[in-house]
Design an enzyme around this catalytic site. Sequence first.
Site, PDB file in Angstrom:
ATOM      1  N   TYR A 134      22.915-162.481 -11.140  1.00 50.92           N
ATOM      2  CA  TYR A 134      23.920-162.079 -10.148  1.00 50.92           C
ATOM      3  C   TYR A 134      24.799-160.936 -10.659  1.00 50.92           C
ATOM      4  CZ  TYR A 134      27.761-162.340  -6.799  1.00 50.92           C
ATOM      5  OH  TYR A 134      28.697-162.033  -5.852  1.00 50.92           O
TER       6      TYR A 134
ATOM      7  N   HIS B   8      35.255-152.385  -3.107  1.00 48.62           N
ATOM      8  CA  HIS B   8      36.258-153.432  -3.249  1.00 48.62           C
ATOM      9  C   HIS B   8      37.682-152.887  -3.348  1.00 48.62           C
ATOM     10  CE1 HIS B   8      32.654-155.803  -4.197  1.00 48.62           C
ATOM     11  NE2 HIS B   8      33.377-156.861  -3.862  1.00 48.62           N
TER      12      HIS B   8
ATOM     13  N   ASN C 242      36.072-158.745 -11.566  1.00 45.89           N
ATOM     14  CA  ASN C 242      35.898-160.171 -11.278  1.00 45.89           C
ATOM     15  C   ASN C 242      36.762-161.000 -12.209  1.00 45.89           C
ATOM     16  OD1 ASN C 242      33.463-162.702 -11.290  1.00 45.89           O
ATOM     17  ND2 ASN C 242      34.381-161.902  -9.445  1.00 45.89           N
TER      18      ASN C 242
ATOM     19  N   TYR D   6      77.859-184.005  -7.181  1.00 52.07           N
ATOM     20  CA  TYR D   6      76.484-183.968  -7.674  1.00 52.07           C
ATOM     21  C   TYR D   6      76.117-182.653  -8.372  1.00 52.07           C
ATOM     22  CZ  TYR D   6      75.342-188.187  -4.953  1.00 52.07           C
ATOM     23  OH  TYR D   6      75.288-189.451  -4.444  1.00 52.07           O
TER      24      TYR D   6
ATOM     25  N   ARG E 189      77.677-183.303 -11.796  1.00 53.65           N
ATOM     26  CA  ARG E 189      77.305-184.543 -12.469  1.00 53.65           C
ATOM     27  C   ARG E 189      75.794-184.711 -12.617  1.00 53.65           C
ATOM     28  NH1 ARG E 189      77.736-189.969  -9.447  1.00 53.65           N
ATOM     29  NH2 ARG E 189      78.968-188.665  -8.051  1.00 53.65           N
TER      30      ARG E 189
ATOM     31  N   PHE F 101      36.219-167.680 -11.854  1.00 55.23           N
ATOM     32  CA  PHE F 101      37.108-166.709 -11.218  1.00 55.23           C
ATOM     33  C   PHE F 101      38.086-167.360 -10.250  1.00 55.23           C
ATOM     34  CE2 PHE F 101      32.988-166.853  -8.991  1.00 55.23           C
ATOM     35  CZ  PHE F 101      33.400-167.488  -7.826  1.00 55.23           C
TER      36      PHE F 101
ATOM     37  N   GLU G 108      32.313-167.345   0.384  1.00 57.90           N
ATOM     38  CA  GLU G 108      33.572-167.722  -0.265  1.00 57.90           C
ATOM     39  C   GLU G 108      34.331-168.613   0.716  1.00 57.90           C
ATOM     40  OE1 GLU G 108      35.583-164.164  -1.481  1.00 57.90           O
ATOM     41  OE2 GLU G 108      33.872-163.451  -2.654  1.00 57.90           O
TER      42      GLU G 108
END
Length: 541
Positions: free
Chosen positions: A57, A87, A203, A302, A305, A354, A441
Amino acid sequence: MTTTTINGFNLTAAQVVAVARDHSIEVNLAASSRAALKESRDYIESTWMHDEAPMMYSFNTGVGMLKDTRVKVQDINLFQTQLIKAHAAGMGEPFPEEVSRATMLLRANAFASNYSAPRVEVVDRLLAFVNAGIHPIMPQKGSVGASGDLAPLSYLAAAICGFEQAEVMYRGERMPAPDAIRASGVGPVEFELKAKDASALINGCTVSLAVALLAAEDARNLLSDACLSLGLTLEAMRAEMSAFDPRIHTARPHAGQIKTAAIVRNLLEGSTRTTHEARAVQFPEELRRTDIPYTARIQDVYSLRCAPQVYGPVFDALDYIDTIIDKEVNSATDNPLIFSKDEGGFEIISGGNFHGQYLAQAMDLLAMAVADLGSIVERRVARLIDPTLSWGLPRNLMSGVRGVNTGYPVVQCSLSSLVMENRTLCMPGSVDSIPAKGNSEDHVSNSTWCARKAAVVVSNTQYIVGVEMLLAAQALTMTEHLLPGFVLGKGTAAAYASVRSQIPACLDGDRWFHDDIDMARSFVTTGSVRKAVEAQIGQFV
């Protein structure tokens, strides 16, 4: 000159922060990693660079739904270029330069472990950019944190390769990558990628990690400063200190809670402002019956404290987040990965390292923990400016001509806007997933957005904590004459002196408050108050 050597296995988050923020640090590749990368690459070149090699791949196949399509050897170099260009689909403002530096270092370190199989020249090119101060422009938006941070890393890869479309920051100027490469002399402008180089570069969830690591570091420092701002407010309000008794926290033994109470006790050691005798002094604007003797306050609200019970989970969350980041720093997060075989040679295995879910969930936790820290601090700021809630501190902490000068109510209002923004940013991003790329994906992490929004929460909260330091110091200055002879604790005294030295004298009201707010945040971002306290009493967190 300080030098950091990487081998893929023992880089620390602290070293990454140092390189990201100190451009004088030089980074080198360990000789052992250089030899290992050469060995695996020699095997690749001699064994798999032919069209009958097994389908691997992104090495000799297309990506995504084209994983079954072979890329011929004659097209592999062109494939690298086209992969990056396809990309580079990000958008929005660029990441800060420190994120760019951290990303390059982390990517190089991942390669140094020899699981990713790029050529050693790729690692050298990344480190050359780091050492020369060439910082690729990477848009902040476009990554979903699965298959890594493909979009922003493609811009980084384009800059490394010297693409004319790529831009970088170099010596304070934004310019085309080729111009910076020529000016810096780091090597040839055009840097050719070969088999697996491009997919290794783009990647992996490295941008998410870079943002996360820097945000976590800033959050850790912010929490230390929030302990100081708490201490100053406790002094200003003449707090009841019994809530920090160690026996209370031993009875509910969370590490962070115990730690917070111990920090407060240390900072306020020697304080006489936080005593019954100091509380017995009635301030001019303090509403109190005068026909009966003053009785003990017994316990505070609060936001005072319960500080150990609120700060404690932040300490514990940061400890957990650090374990995730420490592992990610020395992880191989691209796909596929290469492994040596016992009988000799190497094999390539596809997997899913990834996927950024670890980082996504850790950053959602960081956002929530720091947002709640900001929330409790803002409530104390609101008390500091209201005499009915602060046991008589001057209204709005105003000085100068009363009525003409307003004081700080609008500053507190601005802080409340940050608290509300932080709460919105706490909407978990790690549970949000939209499938992409033909449903190959089908589950993504959203880690980049999780890290980005966590960083915004940290930045917002730096303002909130810094302003508490400022206003608590203002309150102490304005009431000092009412409590002659009463002293601050050893740590809070050092913090107060540091704040006052940076904004001298009692604020006179005739000021541009924007400057005060920026100065207050700088107490946190520069660590000036924290360092002053450590110089006096040593490390307190």
